[in-house]
Every structure is written in C-alpha cells, then in structure tokens.
Write an enzyme that holds these catalytic residues in place. Sequence first.
Site, PDB file in Angstrom:
ATOM      1  N   VAL A  94       0.824  -1.216   0.000  1.00  0.00           N
ATOM      2  CA  VAL A  94       0.000   0.000   0.000  1.00  0.00           C
ATOM      3  C   VAL A  94       0.858   1.266   0.000  1.00  0.00           C
ATOM      4  CG1 VAL A  94      -1.600   1.369   1.415  1.00  0.00           C
ATOM      5  CG2 VAL A  94      -2.030  -1.055   1.035  1.00  0.00           C
ATOM      6  N   LYS A 143      14.804  -2.933   2.525  1.00  0.00           N
ATOM      7  CA  LYS A 143      13.812  -2.454   1.545  1.00  0.00           C
ATOM      8  C   LYS A 143      14.221  -1.089   0.995  1.00  0.00           C
ATOM      9  CE  LYS A 143       9.415  -4.593   2.614  1.00  0.00           C
ATOM     10  NZ  LYS A 143       8.035  -4.444   3.037  1.00  0.00           N
ATOM     11  N   GLU A 193      -7.623   2.405   2.428  1.00  0.00           N
ATOM     12  CA  GLU A 193      -7.189   2.098   1.067  1.00  0.00           C
ATOM     13  C   GLU A 193      -7.960   0.889   0.532  1.00  0.00           C
ATOM     14  OE1 GLU A 193      -5.092   3.717  -1.110  1.00  0.00           O
ATOM     15  OE2 GLU A 193      -6.079   2.205  -2.339  1.00  0.00           O
ATOM     16  N   ARG A 195      -6.221  -3.237  -4.939  1.00  0.00           N
ATOM     17  CA  ARG A 195      -6.045  -4.692  -4.957  1.00  0.00           C
ATOM     18  C   ARG A 195      -4.637  -5.012  -5.419  1.00  0.00           C
ATOM     19  NH1 ARG A 195     -10.411  -5.427  -9.453  1.00  0.00           N
ATOM     20  NH2 ARG A 195      -9.226  -3.579 -10.027  1.00  0.00           N
ATOM     21  N   GLU A 196      -3.975  -5.909  -4.711  1.00  0.00           N
ATOM     22  CA  GLU A 196      -2.669  -6.357  -5.187  1.00  0.00           C
ATOM     23  C   GLU A 196      -2.863  -6.982  -6.564  1.00  0.00           C
ATOM     24  OE1 GLU A 196      -0.792  -8.874  -2.236  1.00  0.00           O
ATOM     25  OE2 GLU A 196      -1.145  -7.351  -0.721  1.00  0.00           O
ATOM     26  N   GLY A 255     -14.265 -21.416  -5.692  1.00  0.00           N
ATOM     27  CA  GLY A 255     -12.903 -21.953  -5.787  1.00  0.00           C
ATOM     28  C   GLY A 255     -12.373 -22.351  -4.437  1.00  0.00           C
ATOM     29  N   CYS A 313      -5.553  -9.279   3.487  1.00  0.00           N
ATOM     30  CA  CYS A 313      -6.657  -8.417   3.940  1.00  0.00           C
ATOM     31  C   CYS A 313      -7.901  -9.168   4.389  1.00  0.00           C
ATOM     32  CB  CYS A 313      -7.016  -7.429   2.837  1.00  0.00           C
ATOM     33  SG  CYS A 313      -5.700  -6.245   2.550  1.00  0.00           S
ATOM     34  N   ARG A 322       0.647 -14.279   1.850  1.00  0.00           N
ATOM     35  CA  ARG A 322      -0.014 -14.223   3.157  1.00  0.00           C
ATOM     36  C   ARG A 322      -1.394 -14.879   3.059  1.00  0.00           C
ATOM     37  NH1 ARG A 322       1.379  -7.956   4.617  1.00  0.00           N
ATOM     38  NH2 ARG A 322       1.098  -7.739   2.381  1.00  0.00           N
TER      39      ARG A 322
HETATM   40  P1  NAD Z   1       3.166  -4.599   4.136  1.00  0.00           P
HETATM   41  O1  NAD Z   1       3.427  -5.587   5.205  1.00  0.00           O
HETATM   42  O2  NAD Z   1       3.376  -4.979   2.707  1.00  0.00           O
HETATM   43  O3  NAD Z   1       4.044  -3.288   4.379  1.00  0.00           O
HETATM   44  C1  NAD Z   1       4.132  -2.627   5.606  1.00  0.00           C
HETATM   45  C2  NAD Z   1       5.451  -1.855   5.642  1.00  0.00           C
HETATM   46  O4  NAD Z   1       5.471  -1.034   6.812  1.00  0.00           O
HETATM   47  C3  NAD Z   1       6.685  -2.749   5.729  1.00  0.00           C
HETATM   48  O5  NAD Z   1       7.590  -2.418   4.710  1.00  0.00           O
HETATM   49  C4  NAD Z   1       7.255  -2.461   7.119  1.00  0.00           C
HETATM   50  O6  NAD Z   1       8.669  -2.571   7.183  1.00  0.00           O
HETATM   51  C5  NAD Z   1       6.792  -1.044   7.326  1.00  0.00           C
HETATM   52  N1  NAD Z   1       6.755  -0.618   8.733  1.00  0.00           N
HETATM   53  C6  NAD Z   1       6.309  -1.302   9.814  1.00  0.00           C
HETATM   54  N2  NAD Z   1       6.429  -0.559  10.927  1.00  0.00           N
HETATM   55  C7  NAD Z   1       6.953   0.636  10.534  1.00  0.00           C
HETATM   56  C8  NAD Z   1       7.299   1.833  11.229  1.00  0.00           C
HETATM   57  N3  NAD Z   1       7.095   1.969  12.551  1.00  0.00           N
HETATM   58  N4  NAD Z   1       7.829   2.858  10.529  1.00  0.00           N
HETATM   59  C9  NAD Z   1       8.035   2.749   9.190  1.00  0.00           C
HETATM   60  N5  NAD Z   1       7.714   1.650   8.482  1.00  0.00           N
HETATM   61  C10 NAD Z   1       7.188   0.601   9.149  1.00  0.00           C
HETATM   62  O7  NAD Z   1       1.664  -4.095   4.367  1.00  0.00           O
HETATM   63  P2  NAD Z   1       0.585  -3.714   3.247  1.00  0.00           P
HETATM   64  O8  NAD Z   1       0.082  -4.938   2.568  1.00  0.00           O
HETATM   65  O9  NAD Z   1       1.110  -2.578   2.437  1.00  0.00           O
HETATM   66  O10 NAD Z   1      -0.603  -3.186   4.164  1.00  0.00           O
HETATM   67  C11 NAD Z   1      -0.515  -1.966   4.873  1.00  0.00           C
HETATM   68  C12 NAD Z   1      -1.885  -1.652   5.436  1.00  0.00           C
HETATM   69  O11 NAD Z   1      -2.816  -1.406   4.381  1.00  0.00           O
HETATM   70  C13 NAD Z   1      -2.499  -2.759   6.275  1.00  0.00           C
HETATM   71  O12 NAD Z   1      -3.243  -2.200   7.318  1.00  0.00           O
HETATM   72  C14 NAD Z   1      -3.431  -3.455   5.303  1.00  0.00           C
HETATM   73  O13 NAD Z   1      -4.500  -4.104   5.952  1.00  0.00           O
HETATM   74  C15 NAD Z   1      -3.927  -2.296   4.474  1.00  0.00           C
HETATM   75  N6  NAD Z   1      -4.334  -2.642   3.109  1.00  0.00           N
HETATM   76  C16 NAD Z   1      -3.607  -3.531   2.397  1.00  0.00           C
HETATM   77  C17 NAD Z   1      -3.982  -3.822   1.096  1.00  0.00           C
HETATM   78  C18 NAD Z   1      -3.200  -4.827   0.286  1.00  0.00           C
HETATM   79  O14 NAD Z   1      -3.704  -5.252  -0.748  1.00  0.00           O
HETATM   80  N7  NAD Z   1      -2.022  -5.224   0.689  1.00  0.00           N
HETATM   81  C19 NAD Z   1      -5.096  -3.190   0.517  1.00  0.00           C
HETATM   82  C20 NAD Z   1      -5.791  -2.265   1.275  1.00  0.00           C
HETATM   83  C21 NAD Z   1      -5.415  -1.987   2.568  1.00  0.00           C
END
Ligand code: NAD
Length: 432
Positions: A12, A36, A153, A156-157, A255, A262, A329
């Site tokens: 995100v 990263k 947010e 979608r991935e 499926g 999420c 995940r």
């Molecule tokens: P992710 O695990 O891919 O990335 C999270 C990042 O945050 C990591 O790189 C981590 O190192 C960093 N991080 C953690 N603690 C930190 C800190 N204190 N300071 C700076 N960086 C820090 O997570 P994601 O999939 O991007 O999801 C993020 C949020 O968005 C979640 O709450 C998720 O539920 C939500 N979300 C995700 C999606 C999706 O498709 N992945 C879609 C919508 C919403």
Amino acid sequence: MHSICVVGTGYVGLVTGTCFAELGNHVACVDIDESKVKMLRSGKLPIYEPGLLELVQRNSAMGRLCFTTSYAEGMRDAEFVFIAVNTPASEGDGHADLRYVEAAAKSIGRHLDHDLVIINKSTVPIGTGDLVTRIVQEERKGDAQFAVVSNPEFLREGSAVVDCLNPDRVVLGATDRRAAEKVASLYLSLRCPIIMTDLATAEMIKYASNAMLAARISFINEMAEICEALGADVKQVALGMGYDKRIGSSFLEAGLGYGGSCFPKDVKALMHMADSAGCHPQLLQSVSDINADQRKRAVAKVQHLLGGLRGKVVGLLGLAFKPNTDDMREAASVDIASMLLAQGATVKAYDPVAESVARGLLHDVEYCHDAYAAAAESDALMVITDWNEFKQLDMQRIRGSMRTPILLDGRNMYDPAHMRELGFTYRGMGRN
Ligand code: NAD
C-alpha cells in the site's frame, strides 16, 4: 504540488507514494526496514506489482520520489504524513495488532516540528484515529499543530497501480473538516467520488467493504457445494446470477476461497470488534468457516480419488494467493500443501513469481521451473492460483506426463468436458 511523507513501503505505502509522485507531488517514503529502503534506492522493487517498477524508477529519476529510514528526513517539509504500515491479525483471537501503527505514531510525534495532517491509510480498528491522535499529542515536544484523518485504502494487489490512480471512491474521516478538505485536494485530479465522514465511520467503511466481498466469496462457495451435491454447475449459476443488476458478476467465483493479507484478517478483526461490543456476528463467523472448509474440501477430493495420500505425488499449479502478485499471506497453497504433506504426500509446485516468498514458508515442497515439471510423474495435479499462463498449457502433454491423470481444478479454469476428452479424471469446485 504538495510535499508528502508516506510511512511504510509495503504494497500500500509504496504504491500510494509512487502514485502521488506520479501526480506531480514530492514524496518521501520512510520505512524501518533498511534492506527495503536500500533496494528501492537502487531502483529495485522489494515486491512484485505490475507496472510499479517503471513508475518508481521514473519518479525517482525526476527527483519527486525518495526513500529513507529517517523520519526526520522524510517529514522535513511534509504537509501530509500517511501511515501505511502493516496491521496483521494477532495470534489467538484475531484482533488487529496495532504495534506498528503505534510505533509509527510515536515516531511521527517525536519528529513533529511543523503543522501537518496525519492520514491513516492502514486498515485499523474503529477508534484508532483517536488513538493515533493521543499518541502524537503525548510524543510531540513543541506546539506544532496536527489533525488525524482516516483514509482507508481499497487497492487490490495485482492491479494496485491502476486501482490507486482510478479509485471507485475516496473515503475521508475526520473531526477536523478543514484537514479532511486538505487531504481531498490531493485526490481531486482523480475525479472520483469523495466521501467525507467521521473517523469511526471511515474506519468502519473499510471493514464493512472487505467483509461484504469476503461474504460474496463464501456465499458462492456454499452454492458450489450445493451445486455439486445436486448436479448443477456453479460457474453457470454465477453467470446467470451476475446479469441481474442487483447482484452483479464480480466476486462470484467459486474456488479455494479468499486469502491474502486483507480479507482473512479483516473479517476476523471485525468479528473481534463486534464481540467486544456485545454483538453476535453470526454471518461473519460462517464466512470465515466456509472459507477454511474450501481448502479442506479440495484436499479431501484428491485424497478420495487417490484412495489416500501416503506415498503419492501431488503437483500444485500456483502458490500466490491470487494471480499477478508474489504475496503468500494466507494463501490457500500454504494450507493445502501443509495438509498434503501431513498426510504423507510429496508436493511439487510451480508459481511464476511467488517461489522465493514461498520458499520461506513451505520448506518441504519441491519447487519446479514450470507447470510441466510440476505435473510430471505426479499422481494428481491441483490448480491453486489462476495465473493467465495456465490457461494456455498443453494439457495433452501434461496428461501424458502424469502417473495418474487426476486434475483438481481449484479455480474452475478449465472446461470439464474438454478435460475429460483429454483423458483427465477432472474435478472442479461446484461442478461435476
Ligand atoms: P506490508 O506488510 O506490505 O508493508 C508494511 C510496511 O510497513 C513494511 O515495509 C514495514 O517494514 C513497514 N513498517 C512497519 N512498521 C513501521 C514503522 N514503525 N515505521 C516505518 N515503516 C514501518 O503491508 P501492506 O500490505 O502494504 O498493508 C498496509 C496496510 O494497508 C495494512 O493495514 C493493510 O490491511 C492495508 N491494506 C492492504 C492492502 C493490500 O492489498 N495489501 C489493501 C488495502 C489496505
């Protein structure tokens, strides 16, 4: 042009930051993960997401996008700080683990030396906007002013860049209307509906949306089980239902159920919040149970066809939780491979992009360089992820290379009649 800091460079944060840069803003992305940040600085991506690499490279080269581990550097000129850190499910009761959000809020508070707006993009339990406000207030040293806005947010991935630049809607929740309007100005060029509401409602919109989508998947999977028992074809049932404008056709694919970072965690977190508030979330419990059952049902079908799994070789096509991502995940493959291995099978697998992530999770799987190698000498082949490249496989060649031609099509990708003509013992999910 605005100056934006994005905290967290995961699926995100990285996509959001990059898209804001693409829209002409100056964006600094902060992450605590040094590896990263190092990769991103050298123009490489820590994740697989179609179309993202080009945008990261272009905007970095234009000087609009930078990466750092330092909050001081990232927040230096920021008018807006987005929190986009992970909020995983905690062990046990599944409530959202807020430790990363809390740590981010603390760091933002400590480095707050000018007025700005803090925007929470992570999916967080209702009340977290107020929690972030309290933490920042406690940590801040001077008298710089801030407001917290919730901006969940919905990307979608697999199509995150397109989704981010073409959202169906933007949701903004705040107590400070002017702060929400400032955030709205960042999105005006995207020309989409902007919903302004209070913090709790914005946070709830995200959970309710994901719960609805997960419920549609579990609904059609329950229909699939009934179709199978009664001799109907769920794929055609979904097609027939989907033309009804009140129903629509999306998220009606039977499926192996939903996975990813999420839906599973958000449904559980919402159930936990509901329980804690004295509600009885019966539907959500069923949504979650049906989802877990789909994976077991798929393995049971293969076990039944083979008369037991001990000593058998099962090939898996796909490992990622869905196509066009390397995210593993809560992927169905993890449960399915673990069940197969526990029952004494040998598991071979192929995924176009998720292999390196999968290797960290599934140690006893034999990884193959293509779909044909995963199928060769296997007693059964299971389709786990509906990657496009699996649609055009030479299925005759696959059948010829298998020890027994059992095909469990976990994503209903193939035509059952055609597969039977080719000599497969074919089973789909919800069609005979
Ligand atoms: P992710 O695990 O891919 O990335 C999270 C990042 O945050 C990591 O790189 C981590 O190192 C960093 N991080 C953690 N603690 C930190 C800190 N204190 N300071 C700076 N960086 C820090 O997570 P994601 O999939 O991007 O999801 C993020 C949020 O968005 C979640 O709450 C998720 O539920 C939500 N979300 C995700 C999606 C999706 O498709 N992945 C879609 C919508 C919403």
